[in-house]
Design an enzyme around this catalytic site. Structure first.
Site, PDB file in Angstrom:
ATOM      1  CB  CYS A   1      -0.964  -0.014   1.182  1.00 36.34           C
ATOM      2  SG  CYS A   1      -0.201  -0.455   2.763  1.00 36.34           S
TER       3      CYS A   1
HETATM    4  N1  LIG Z   1      -4.030  -3.935   5.645  1.00 37.49           N
HETATM    5  C1  LIG Z   1      -3.519  -3.257   4.627  1.00 37.49           C
HETATM    6  O1  LIG Z   1      -3.640  -2.036   4.522  1.00 37.49           O
HETATM    7  C2  LIG Z   1      -2.773  -3.997   3.536  1.00 37.49           C
HETATM    8  C3  LIG Z   1      -2.497  -3.327   2.339  1.00 37.49           C
HETATM    9  C4  LIG Z   1      -1.791  -3.991   1.338  1.00 37.49           C
HETATM   10  C5  LIG Z   1      -1.383  -5.285   1.540  1.00 37.49           C
HETATM   11  N2  LIG Z   1      -1.645  -5.905   2.718  1.00 37.49           N
HETATM   12  C6  LIG Z   1      -1.201  -7.281   2.911  1.00 37.49           C
HETATM   13  O2  LIG Z   1      -2.351  -8.102   2.778  1.00 37.49           O
HETATM   14  C7  LIG Z   1      -2.228  -9.243   3.647  1.00 37.49           C
HETATM   15  C8  LIG Z   1      -3.462  -9.301   4.537  1.00 37.49           C
HETATM   16  O3  LIG Z   1      -3.524  -8.100   5.285  1.00 37.49           O
HETATM   17  P1  LIG Z   1      -4.723  -7.802   6.292  1.00 37.49           P
HETATM   18  O4  LIG Z   1      -4.485  -6.431   6.793  1.00 37.49           O
HETATM   19  O5  LIG Z   1      -6.018  -8.151   5.677  1.00 37.49           O
HETATM   20  O6  LIG Z   1      -4.349  -8.849   7.444  1.00 37.49           O
HETATM   21  P2  LIG Z   1      -5.262  -9.361   8.616  1.00 37.49           P
HETATM   22  O7  LIG Z   1      -6.400  -8.400   8.809  1.00 37.49           O
HETATM   23  O8  LIG Z   1      -4.380  -9.599   9.773  1.00 37.49           O
HETATM   24  O9  LIG Z   1      -5.829 -10.754   8.053  1.00 37.49           O
HETATM   25  C9  LIG Z   1      -5.025 -11.869   7.894  1.00 37.49           C
HETATM   26  C10 LIG Z   1      -5.885 -13.013   7.390  1.00 37.49           C
HETATM   27  O10 LIG Z   1      -5.056 -14.174   7.281  1.00 37.49           O
HETATM   28  C11 LIG Z   1      -5.645 -15.271   8.012  1.00 37.49           C
HETATM   29  N3  LIG Z   1      -4.540 -15.987   8.647  1.00 37.49           N
HETATM   30  C12 LIG Z   1      -3.658 -15.501   9.561  1.00 37.49           C
HETATM   31  N4  LIG Z   1      -2.729 -16.438   9.848  1.00 37.49           N
HETATM   32  C13 LIG Z   1      -3.038 -17.531   9.097  1.00 37.49           C
HETATM   33  C14 LIG Z   1      -2.468 -18.831   8.946  1.00 37.49           C
HETATM   34  N5  LIG Z   1      -1.378 -19.196   9.655  1.00 37.49           N
HETATM   35  N6  LIG Z   1      -3.042 -19.691   8.083  1.00 37.49           N
HETATM   36  C15 LIG Z   1      -4.155 -19.343   7.385  1.00 37.49           C
HETATM   37  N7  LIG Z   1      -4.752 -18.135   7.494  1.00 37.49           N
HETATM   38  C16 LIG Z   1      -4.192 -17.236   8.331  1.00 37.49           C
HETATM   39  C17 LIG Z   1      -6.620 -14.633   8.997  1.00 37.49           C
HETATM   40  O11 LIG Z   1      -7.798 -15.412   9.186  1.00 37.49           O
HETATM   41  P3  LIG Z   1      -7.962 -16.554  10.272  1.00 37.49           P
HETATM   42  O12 LIG Z   1      -7.008 -16.250  11.386  1.00 37.49           O
HETATM   43  O13 LIG Z   1      -9.396 -16.478  10.669  1.00 37.49           O
HETATM   44  O14 LIG Z   1      -7.631 -17.815   9.525  1.00 37.49           O
HETATM   45  C18 LIG Z   1      -7.061 -13.374   8.260  1.00 37.49           C
HETATM   46  O15 LIG Z   1      -8.137 -13.680   7.400  1.00 37.49           O
HETATM   47  C19 LIG Z   1      -0.913  -9.047   4.400  1.00 37.49           C
HETATM   48  O16 LIG Z   1       0.105  -9.774   3.787  1.00 37.49           O
HETATM   49  C20 LIG Z   1      -0.639  -7.550   4.278  1.00 37.49           C
HETATM   50  O17 LIG Z   1       0.737  -7.268   4.339  1.00 37.49           O
HETATM   51  C21 LIG Z   1      -2.354  -5.292   3.707  1.00 37.49           C
END
Ligand SMILES: NC(=O)c1ccc[n+]([C@@H]2O[C@H](COP(=O)([O-])OP(=O)(O)OC[C@H]3O[C@@H](n4cnc5c(N)ncnc54)[C@H](OP(=O)(O)O)[C@@H]3O)[C@@H](O)[C@H]2O)c1
Length: 317
Positions: A135
């Site tokens: 981002c």
């Molecule tokens: N947030 C942002 O602004 C943003 C922007 C660009 C890119 N990103 C990237 O996008 C990705 C997701 O970001 P987010 O902010 O949505 O993260 P998040 O809110 O922390 O969500 C992470 C997701 O991954 C799942 N998860 C966590 N550990 C896991 C495991 N060991 N095995 C399977 N599922 C697992 C969680 O669901 P459960 O625990 O229920 O399985 C949850 O659905 C990251 O890599 C981040 O760097 C984020």
């Protein structure tokens, strides 16, 4: 639009990015979201959490093997950094033709994956491995790319993100109580997105990230030493020419602000200011970290590789 909807599996659907992707995909005519994974919500109806979800769709604690068995046309990985390898390995081994879009940083430096920042590097149709940009990294690249060829030294990028950027796992950086009336700097040296932008652009950058008390949005202020003296009009022209006809990028002479951009799919670049010598330029960029910084960009990439219009399913002006 092709006749058959393409099936999509979304891994990491409980997260902030996953939720935005579900909203977009449920409304998209060309995609059928057939599998949404979450361990924490496993068994719960998706409609309990996200408006627009079809009746009967439930979160599943699916393994990579189970995802591959469902033979989706595409799989989006919205997992924390460092987890993608195991999923990609299993899916690629059982069903190599499945398109994989990874929104984590795990493949952004991998030459075997297309780094899909559509405004600068459109995804070719038929691409099966797509690394979605970060981002902050998107905001930095959009602010710098039009003038990258006239920069004399690494630009300095001062970024402020809303706390949704830190995901859903509790930490000081997504704790509203810690952030109230506060601004939290972090990782001023060697941030992943500093390396990402330095890897993608013809110039290295310096990046100092901060997190603030608002939920969504990024403000990026970029200071750039130029290689000779320029008029402001010539600089503005470079941005306007670079982004002419680019629908999700607004170029403005005003300084863009987070509150005006949050919740929207486009990025804004503008507010250009030059010092009296015409050699030091400051440019500003804003975007919604969960949309243009993640979910919108992933859908642009998925549309492009699947042969749909880039903005299919993405509301825009
Ligand atoms: N947030 C942002 O602004 C943003 C922007 C660009 C890119 N990103 C990237 O996008 C990705 C997701 O970001 P987010 O902010 O949505 O993260 P998040 O809110 O922390 O969500 C992470 C997701 O991954 C799942 N998860 C966590 N550990 C896991 C495991 N060991 N095995 C399977 N599922 C697992 C969680 O669901 P459960 O625990 O229920 O399985 C949850 O659905 C990251 O890599 C981040 O760097 C984020």
């Amino acid at each position: 639009m092709s006749e058959r909807q393409k099936t999509v599996a979304l891994i990491g659907a409980r997260g902030h990015v996953g939720a935005e992707l579900m909203r977009l995909l449920f409304a998209h005519r060309g995609f059928d979201l057939v599998l949404v994974s979450s361990r924490e919500y496993a068994g719960e109806a998706v409609a309990r959490h996200v408006a627009g979800a079809p009746d009967g769709l439930h979160f599943e604690a699916a393994t990579a093997a189970q995802v591959a068995e469902r033979e989706p046309d595409a799989c989006i990985l919205a997992l924390p950094n460092g987890l993608a390898d195991a999923w990609v390995g299993e899916i690629a081994a059982r069903r190599p033709q499945t398109v994989i879009v990874d929104v984590s940083a795990d493949y952004r430096f991998d030459p075997g994956w297309h780094y899909g920042l559509p405004e600068l590097r459109p995804t070719p149709p038929g691409t099966t491995r797509i690394a979605n940009p970060g981002c902050y990294a998107t905001a930095m690249q959009l602010a710098i790319a039009p003038v990258a060829g006239i920069i004399a030294s690494p630009p300095h990028c001062f970024g402020v993100s809303g706390y949704s950027g830190a995901g859903t796992t509790p930490s000081p950086r997504n704790d509203p109580a810690r952030l109230q009336d506060n601004l939290m700097p972090y990782q001023p040296i060697g941030h992943l997105h500093e390396r990402e932008v330095s890897f993608q652009l013809p110039t290295a950058v310096r990046f100092t990230p901060h997190v603030a008390a608002f939920f969504r949005g990024i403000s990026m202020t970029v200071g750039m030493e130029l290689d000779s003296s320029y008029e402001l009009a010539a600089i503005v022209q470079k941005y306007e020419e670079a982004y002419a006809g680019v629908p999700l990028l607004l170029v403005s002479t005003e300084i863009p602000e987070v509150a005006a951009n949050a919740g929207h799919h486009h990025a804004c670049v503008g507010g250009f200011q030059l010092d009296a010598a015409g050699r030091y330029l400051v440019a500003f960029a804003t975007l919604d970290n969960l949309l243009k910084g993640a979910a919108t960009q992933a859908l642009q990439n998925l549309n492009l590789t699947c042969g749909y219009a880039e903005l299919e399913g993405i509301p825009h002006a």
